[in-house]
Design an enzyme around this catalytic site. Structure first.
Site, mmCIF file in Angstrom:
data_model
loop_
_atom_site.group_PDB
_atom_site.id
_atom_site.type_symbol
_atom_site.label_atom_id
_atom_site.label_comp_id
_atom_site.label_asym_id
_atom_site.label_seq_id
_atom_site.Cartn_x
_atom_site.Cartn_y
_atom_site.Cartn_z
ATOM 1 N N THR A 1 -19.523 52.992 73.978
ATOM 2 C CA THR A 1 -18.589 54.197 74.671
ATOM 3 C C THR A 1 -19.688 55.013 75.383
ATOM 4 O O THR A 1 -19.235 56.090 75.673
ATOM 5 C CB THR A 1 -17.789 54.743 73.680
ATOM 6 O OG1 THR A 1 -18.809 55.221 72.699
ATOM 7 C CG2 THR A 1 -16.743 54.107 72.896
ATOM 8 N N SER A 2 -20.866 54.460 75.562
ATOM 9 C CA SER A 2 -21.905 55.486 76.306
ATOM 10 C C SER A 2 -21.723 55.312 77.891
ATOM 11 O O SER A 2 -20.859 55.960 78.302
ATOM 12 C CB SER A 2 -22.938 55.393 75.827
ATOM 13 O OG SER A 2 -23.642 53.812 76.333
ATOM 14 N N ARG A 3 -22.599 54.586 78.468
ATOM 15 C CA ARG A 3 -22.454 54.299 79.904
ATOM 16 C C ARG A 3 -22.820 52.869 80.040
ATOM 17 O O ARG A 3 -23.465 52.355 79.331
ATOM 18 C CB ARG A 3 -23.396 55.134 80.685
ATOM 19 C CG ARG A 3 -23.035 56.630 80.699
ATOM 20 C CD ARG A 3 -21.824 56.824 81.774
ATOM 21 N NE ARG A 3 -21.621 58.044 82.014
ATOM 22 C CZ ARG A 3 -20.826 58.954 81.278
ATOM 23 N NH1 ARG A 3 -20.071 58.414 80.374
ATOM 24 N NH2 ARG A 3 -20.594 60.170 81.568
ATOM 25 N N GLU B 1 -18.263 50.181 87.346
ATOM 26 C CA GLU B 1 -16.770 50.336 87.012
ATOM 27 C C GLU B 1 -16.106 50.424 88.250
ATOM 28 O O GLU B 1 -16.686 51.293 89.005
ATOM 29 C CB GLU B 1 -16.827 51.703 86.173
ATOM 30 C CG GLU B 1 -17.464 51.386 84.684
ATOM 31 C CD GLU B 1 -17.266 52.809 83.799
ATOM 32 O OE1 GLU B 1 -16.728 53.826 84.189
ATOM 33 O OE2 GLU B 1 -17.852 52.546 82.767
ATOM 34 N N GLY C 1 -26.608 61.863 68.337
ATOM 35 C CA GLY C 1 -26.103 63.212 68.588
ATOM 36 C C GLY C 1 -24.683 63.581 68.082
ATOM 37 O O GLY C 1 -24.593 62.807 67.011
ATOM 38 N N ARG C 2 -24.105 64.265 68.915
ATOM 39 C CA ARG C 2 -22.773 64.682 68.312
ATOM 40 C C ARG C 2 -21.908 63.622 67.918
ATOM 41 O O ARG C 2 -21.207 63.329 66.996
ATOM 42 C CB ARG C 2 -22.163 65.639 69.256
ATOM 43 C CG ARG C 2 -22.572 66.989 69.095
ATOM 44 C CD ARG C 2 -21.906 67.879 70.254
ATOM 45 N NE ARG C 2 -22.371 67.538 71.691
ATOM 46 C CZ ARG C 2 -23.060 68.158 72.493
ATOM 47 N NH1 ARG C 2 -23.388 69.356 72.364
ATOM 48 N NH2 ARG C 2 -23.317 67.672 73.616
ATOM 49 N N ILE C 3 -21.805 62.663 68.984
ATOM 50 C CA ILE C 3 -20.654 61.784 69.044
ATOM 51 C C ILE C 3 -21.238 60.527 67.817
ATOM 52 O O ILE C 3 -20.483 59.843 67.076
ATOM 53 C CB ILE C 3 -20.367 60.975 70.184
ATOM 54 C CG1 ILE C 3 -20.040 61.996 71.152
ATOM 55 C CG2 ILE C 3 -19.427 59.571 69.959
ATOM 56 C CD1 ILE C 3 -19.941 61.474 72.701
ATOM 57 N N ALA D 1 -12.452 56.850 76.592
ATOM 58 C CA ALA D 1 -12.842 57.454 75.088
ATOM 59 C C ALA D 1 -12.528 58.676 75.032
ATOM 60 O O ALA D 1 -11.993 59.307 73.757
ATOM 61 C CB ALA D 1 -14.286 57.356 74.848
ATOM 62 N N HIS E 1 -12.746 53.065 80.399
ATOM 63 C CA HIS E 1 -13.482 54.305 80.315
ATOM 64 C C HIS E 1 -12.697 55.349 79.833
ATOM 65 O O HIS E 1 -12.250 56.405 80.586
ATOM 66 C CB HIS E 1 -14.192 54.633 81.445
ATOM 67 C CG HIS E 1 -15.453 55.688 81.517
ATOM 68 N ND1 HIS E 1 -16.631 55.527 82.022
ATOM 69 C CD2 HIS E 1 -15.669 56.386 80.433
ATOM 70 C CE1 HIS E 1 -17.307 56.525 81.803
ATOM 71 N NE2 HIS E 1 -16.436 57.151 80.534
HETATM 72 C C1 DGY Z 1 -18.017 61.798 79.504
HETATM 73 O O1 DGY Z 1 -17.411 62.689 79.469
HETATM 74 O O2 DGY Z 1 -19.039 61.664 79.874
HETATM 75 C C2 DGY Z 1 -17.057 60.668 79.390
HETATM 76 O O3 DGY Z 1 -17.615 59.700 79.994
HETATM 77 C C3 DGY Z 1 -15.621 60.682 80.107
HETATM 78 O O4 DGY Z 1 -14.932 61.838 79.301
#
Ligand code: DGY
Length: 330
Positions: free
Chosen positions: A239-241, A270, A158-160, A291, A289
């Protein structure tokens, strides 16, 4: 403010968001650095027209019952919204908002930083210096894989994910990706990215970076079997979940050296408990967390979350609803 919509803001957020909310609403802001405990949250939202939530606040039937039938909007200060039971809010006709778009580049910056830091062993190097171990230049000291020219496997395009591809191309990397939906040919061409099933992408990638939403399908996606498909020299970035990766299986793989290193912005749970097996591993870099944590991006997220909240309490369409289907019913 008498007669104004009553809202609860579940944590202090940047001024860009707080100011318009305070100007238009009878607002209570949770001032503590830690999230409201569940009972305090349920008490605070009682009778509210709108609630601004964070990813640490679970929005489910219990939450919605506690708020009451007058609740008009839930505005999440995050792009991810796995903390919200979307079918539950939608059933009640309540729009929920998120903050897409504004954190794409900032999140990709951090993901790429984790990738480089884990590969080139920056935290280990820093600990080595501070422990007084730096005696000379060492031909074999803290060796790691090259980033430039390597192959990156992007899971979730996706975007990221696409912003990661842009960065990777700048480092002369070969870009592979996997997603449940194959991207348009134009998007693939723009990023010179090749679609592969996971069973081909994982064994071919020097770096695997995760950018999927957390769903029932992606929970535990990187389990022992899939980690076993990765190269022993490979680096995993998440960096997702947190729950997308099986943390115990990752610790086993890192310890056994079946993968080289990991860079994690997210963990499950977390915060990660200090006795979690990942915490004691030198080849696992963990940050809390962060990012999206640039001043500019957190400010834009605050503006968007406030705009969603204010639109909702006024009965207007949210600028960025996660359940636009609530508007199809009228
Ligand atoms: C989100 O926005 O989902 C990130 O994990 C925190 O900015």
């Amino acid at each position: 403010m008498a007669g104004s919509p009553k809202v609860f803001v579940a944590r202090r957020i940047p001024e860009d968001g707080i100011e318009p909310i305070l100007a238009a609403c009878d607002a209570r802001v949770w001032e503590d650095d830690l999230p409201p405990p569940r009972a305090a949250l349920l008490e605070a939202i009682r009778g509210c027209d709108g609630v601004l939530t964070l990813l640490t606040d679970k929005v489910d039937d219990e939450f919605l019952d506690a708020a009451g039938a007058q609740l008009k909007v839930v505005s999440n200060y995050a792009v991810g919204f796995d903390n919200i039971d979307v079918p539950a809010v939608t059933r009640r006709g309540i729009p929920a908002g998120n903050t897409p778009g504004v954190l794409t580049e900032t999140t990709a910056d951090l993901a790429f930083a984790l990738l480089m830091a884990a590969a080139r062993r920056l935290p280990e190097g820093d600990r080595y210096v501070r422990a007084g171990n730096w005696k000379t230049w060492g031909p074999l000291l803290l060796l790691g894989p090259d980033v430039h020219g390597a192959t990156i496997g992007i899971v979730g395009f996706g975007r990221i994910g696409q912003a990661m591809a842009k960065r990777a191309r700048g480092f002369g990397m070969t870009v592979l990706y996997h997603d449940v939906h194959r991207a348009d040919a134009a998007v693939e061409a723009e990023h010179d990215a090749t679609f592969l099933p996971l069973e081909e992408l994982l064994p071919r990638s020097d770096f695997v970076t995760l950018h999927v939403n957390l769903t029932d399908q992606t929970k535990g996606l990187m389990n022992a079997e899939k980690l076993g498909w990765m190269k022993p020299t490979a680096v995993l970035v998440n960096t997702s979940r947190g729950p997308v990766v099986d943390g115990a299986a990752l610790a086993t793989a890192l310890k056994a050296g079946t993968i080289f290193a990991a860079g994690l912005d997210v963990t499950d749970p977390e915060p990660i408990p200090m006795d979690h097996p990942l915490v004691g591993l030198d080849n696992c870099l963990i940050v809390p967390h962060i990012a999206s944590a640039s001043r500019a991006t957190r400010g834009k997220m605050a503006e968007m979350a406030a705009a969603n909240l204010l639109a909702g309490v006024r009965g207007e369409r949210l600028p960025t609803p996660v359940n636009p289907e609530v508007y199809d019913r009228a």
